[in-house]
Design a protein around this motif. Structure first.
Motif, PDB file in Angstrom:
ATOM      1  N   ILE A   1       4.192  -9.642  -4.418  1.00  0.00           N
ATOM      2  CA  ILE A   1       3.222 -10.146  -3.451  1.00  0.00           C
ATOM      3  C   ILE A   1       3.850 -11.253  -2.618  1.00  0.00           C
ATOM      4  CG2 ILE A   1       1.060 -11.406  -3.216  1.00  0.00           C
ATOM      5  CD1 ILE A   1       0.030  -9.894  -5.659  1.00  0.00           C
ATOM      6  N   GLU A   2       4.552 -12.152  -3.287  1.00  0.00           N
ATOM      7  CA  GLU A   2       5.208 -13.238  -2.548  1.00  0.00           C
ATOM      8  C   GLU A   2       6.214 -12.668  -1.559  1.00  0.00           C
ATOM      9  OE1 GLU A   2       6.947 -16.395  -4.722  1.00  0.00           O
ATOM     10  OE2 GLU A   2       5.215 -16.674  -6.024  1.00  0.00           O
ATOM     11  N   ARG A   3       6.936 -11.675  -2.003  1.00  0.00           N
ATOM     12  CA  ARG A   3       7.950 -11.062  -1.136  1.00  0.00           C
ATOM     13  C   ARG A   3       7.291 -10.463   0.103  1.00  0.00           C
ATOM     14  NH1 ARG A   3      11.334  -7.236  -4.572  1.00  0.00           N
ATOM     15  NH2 ARG A   3      11.187  -9.031  -5.929  1.00  0.00           N
ATOM     16  N   ALA A   4       6.184  -9.800  -0.124  1.00  0.00           N
ATOM     17  CA  ALA A   4       5.483  -9.173   0.998  1.00  0.00           C
ATOM     18  C   ALA A   4       4.998 -10.235   1.977  1.00  0.00           C
ATOM     19  CB  ALA A   4       4.297  -8.368   0.465  1.00  0.00           C
ATOM     20  N   ILE A   5       4.504 -11.324   1.438  1.00  0.00           N
ATOM     21  CA  ILE A   5       4.005 -12.389   2.299  1.00  0.00           C
ATOM     22  C   ILE A   5       5.149 -12.996   3.111  1.00  0.00           C
ATOM     23  CG2 ILE A   5       2.982 -14.685   2.342  1.00  0.00           C
ATOM     24  CD1 ILE A   5       1.508 -13.887  -0.274  1.00  0.00           C
ATOM     25  N   ARG A   6       6.257 -13.213   2.434  1.00  0.00           N
ATOM     26  CA  ARG A   6       7.405 -13.809   3.131  1.00  0.00           C
ATOM     27  C   ARG A   6       7.999 -12.858   4.160  1.00  0.00           C
ATOM     28  NH1 ARG A   6       9.126 -16.380  -2.156  1.00  0.00           N
ATOM     29  NH2 ARG A   6       8.559 -18.556  -1.900  1.00  0.00           N
ATOM     30  N   ALA A   7       7.668 -11.575   4.036  1.00  0.00           N
ATOM     31  CA  ALA A   7       8.226 -10.583   4.966  1.00  0.00           C
ATOM     32  C   ALA A   7       7.539 -10.633   6.322  1.00  0.00           C
ATOM     33  CB  ALA A   7       8.078  -9.192   4.359  1.00  0.00           C
ATOM     34  N   ILE A   8       6.434 -11.346   6.369  1.00  0.00           N
ATOM     35  CA  ILE A   8       5.714 -11.441   7.644  1.00  0.00           C
ATOM     36  C   ILE A   8       6.468 -12.400   8.562  1.00  0.00           C
ATOM     37  CG2 ILE A   8       3.526 -11.955   8.753  1.00  0.00           C
ATOM     38  CD1 ILE A   8       2.206 -11.643   6.008  1.00  0.00           C
ATOM     39  N   PRO A   9       6.917 -11.912   9.702  1.00  0.00           N
ATOM     40  CA  PRO A   9       7.666 -12.758  10.634  1.00  0.00           C
ATOM     41  C   PRO A   9       6.771 -13.720  11.395  1.00  0.00           C
ATOM     42  CG  PRO A   9       7.334 -10.614  11.610  1.00  0.00           C
ATOM     43  CD  PRO A   9       6.758 -10.548  10.216  1.00  0.00           C
ATOM     44  N   ARG A  10       7.389 -14.694  11.994  1.00  0.00           N
ATOM     45  CA  ARG A  10       6.679 -15.691  12.782  1.00  0.00           C
ATOM     46  C   ARG A  10       5.972 -15.000  13.947  1.00  0.00           C
ATOM     47  NH1 ARG A  10       7.438 -19.253  16.954  1.00  0.00           N
ATOM     48  NH2 ARG A  10       6.860 -21.418  16.562  1.00  0.00           N
ATOM     49  N   GLY A  11       4.752 -15.407  14.198  1.00  0.00           N
ATOM     50  CA  GLY A  11       4.013 -14.811  15.304  1.00  0.00           C
ATOM     51  C   GLY A  11       3.258 -13.549  14.905  1.00  0.00           C
ATOM     52  N   LYS A  12       3.401 -13.158  13.631  1.00  0.00           N
ATOM     53  CA  LYS A  12       2.685 -11.974  13.149  1.00  0.00           C
ATOM     54  C   LYS A  12       1.751 -12.386  12.012  1.00  0.00           C
ATOM     55  CE  LYS A  12       4.468  -8.689  15.639  1.00  0.00           C
ATOM     56  NZ  LYS A  12       3.628  -7.787  16.470  1.00  0.00           N
ATOM     57  N   VAL A  13       0.748 -11.578  11.740  1.00  0.00           N
ATOM     58  CA  VAL A  13      -0.178 -11.880  10.656  1.00  0.00           C
ATOM     59  C   VAL A  13      -0.495 -10.600   9.877  1.00  0.00           C
ATOM     60  CG1 VAL A  13      -1.249 -13.740  11.962  1.00  0.00           C
ATOM     61  CG2 VAL A  13      -2.198 -11.430  12.075  1.00  0.00           C
ATOM     62  N   SER A  14      -1.097 -10.768   8.718  1.00  0.00           N
ATOM     63  CA  SER A  14      -1.503  -9.611   7.929  1.00  0.00           C
ATOM     64  C   SER A  14      -2.760  -9.981   7.146  1.00  0.00           C
ATOM     65  CB  SER A  14      -0.375  -9.204   6.986  1.00  0.00           C
ATOM     66  OG  SER A  14      -0.659  -7.932   6.443  1.00  0.00           O
ATOM     67  N   THR A  15      -3.289  -9.017   6.418  1.00  0.00           N
ATOM     68  CA  THR A  15      -4.508  -9.282   5.659  1.00  0.00           C
ATOM     69  C   THR A  15      -4.240  -9.212   4.162  1.00  0.00           C
ATOM     70  OG1 THR A  15      -5.176  -6.964   5.537  1.00  0.00           O
ATOM     71  CG2 THR A  15      -5.826  -8.190   7.500  1.00  0.00           C
ATOM     72  N   TYR A  16      -5.133  -9.774   3.395  1.00  0.00           N
ATOM     73  CA  TYR A  16      -4.987  -9.797   1.935  1.00  0.00           C
ATOM     74  C   TYR A  16      -4.832  -8.359   1.405  1.00  0.00           C
ATOM     75  CZ  TYR A  16      -6.670 -14.582   2.330  1.00  0.00           C
ATOM     76  OH  TYR A  16      -6.795 -15.887   2.661  1.00  0.00           O
ATOM     77  N   GLY A  17      -5.712  -7.515   1.876  1.00  0.00           N
ATOM     78  CA  GLY A  17      -5.684  -6.139   1.397  1.00  0.00           C
ATOM     79  C   GLY A  17      -4.398  -5.431   1.770  1.00  0.00           C
ATOM     80  N   ALA A  18      -3.938  -5.643   3.001  1.00  0.00           N
ATOM     81  CA  ALA A  18      -2.718  -4.982   3.464  1.00  0.00           C
ATOM     82  C   ALA A  18      -1.520  -5.453   2.655  1.00  0.00           C
ATOM     83  CB  ALA A  18      -2.516  -5.293   4.944  1.00  0.00           C
ATOM     84  N   ILE A  19      -1.481  -6.727   2.359  1.00  0.00           N
ATOM     85  CA  ILE A  19      -0.374  -7.282   1.580  1.00  0.00           C
ATOM     86  C   ILE A  19      -0.393  -6.701   0.170  1.00  0.00           C
ATOM     87  CG2 ILE A  19       0.462  -9.381   0.485  1.00  0.00           C
ATOM     88  CD1 ILE A  19      -0.446 -10.853   3.054  1.00  0.00           C
ATOM     89  N   ALA A  20      -1.589  -6.623  -0.397  1.00  0.00           N
ATOM     90  CA  ALA A  20      -1.708  -6.087  -1.751  1.00  0.00           C
ATOM     91  C   ALA A  20      -1.200  -4.645  -1.778  1.00  0.00           C
ATOM     92  CB  ALA A  20      -3.168  -6.149  -2.193  1.00  0.00           C
ATOM     93  N   ARG A  21      -1.594  -3.874  -0.785  1.00  0.00           N
ATOM     94  CA  ARG A  21      -1.146  -2.476  -0.732  1.00  0.00           C
ATOM     95  C   ARG A  21       0.358  -2.398  -0.530  1.00  0.00           C
ATOM     96  NH1 ARG A  21      -6.071  -1.616   1.966  1.00  0.00           N
ATOM     97  NH2 ARG A  21      -5.123  -2.026   3.967  1.00  0.00           N
ATOM     98  N   ALA A  22       0.870  -3.250   0.360  1.00  0.00           N
ATOM     99  CA  ALA A  22       2.305  -3.240   0.650  1.00  0.00           C
ATOM    100  C   ALA A  22       3.102  -3.577  -0.606  1.00  0.00           C
ATOM    101  CB  ALA A  22       2.603  -4.238   1.760  1.00  0.00           C
TER     102      ALA A  22
END
Length: 119
Positions: A25-46
């Motif tokens: 989960i941490e890895r997925a969160i850190r994969a989000i680049p600057r200027g981009k966003v994601s959602t809790y559900g999307a991160i969990a799935r990723a």
DNA sequence: TGCATGACTCGAA
DNA sequence: GTTCGAGCCATGC
């Protein structure tokens, strides 16, 4: 659809699995680049844990040095309250993220995970 | 071991 | 477009 994981017996201990879960989960969160966003559900799935949105929130809260401001609720809505919500919005705008009303313009800023590679 | 909690999500009214 | 309720899962006490 069935949401059973049907995973393997996994001889790993529950703690190890939980640790890996957090790591992914941490890895997925850190994969989000600057200027981009994601959602809790999307991160969990990723990360490979569909339905574990709350765990993403838990990791964010307990984690350290994570770009928490890039994580939003479904539809791009800020799920935080009070001060944190203001700070999150401020940080995102500083990164160039555009808000549409109370929500982030997901059409323009949603980060699509290309499926996290397992190590 | 068991219950309560939480930065969630989705569908329906 | 907003609000309500039920469902899911891991963590903490």
């Amino acid at each position: 659809m069935a949401k059973k994981h049907g995973d393997s017996p996994a001889r790993r201990s529950k703690q190890d699995q939980a640790g890996e879960r957090r790591l992914r989960i941490e890895r997925a969160i850190r994969a989000i680049p600057r200027g981009k966003v994601s959602t809790y559900g999307a991160i969990a799935r990723a990360a490979g844990f569909p339905g574990a949105a709350r765990q993403v929130a838990a990791v964010l809260r307990r984690g350290f040095g994570l770009p928490w401001q890039r994580v939003l609720g479904a539809g791009g809505a800020i799920k935080l309250i009070g001060d944190s919500a203001m700070e999150q919005r401020f940080r995102l705008e500083a990164e160039g993220v555009h808000f549409r009303g109370r929500k982030v313009d997901m059409k323009a800023h949603e980060w699509k995970f290309g499926r996290v590679k397992r190590t």
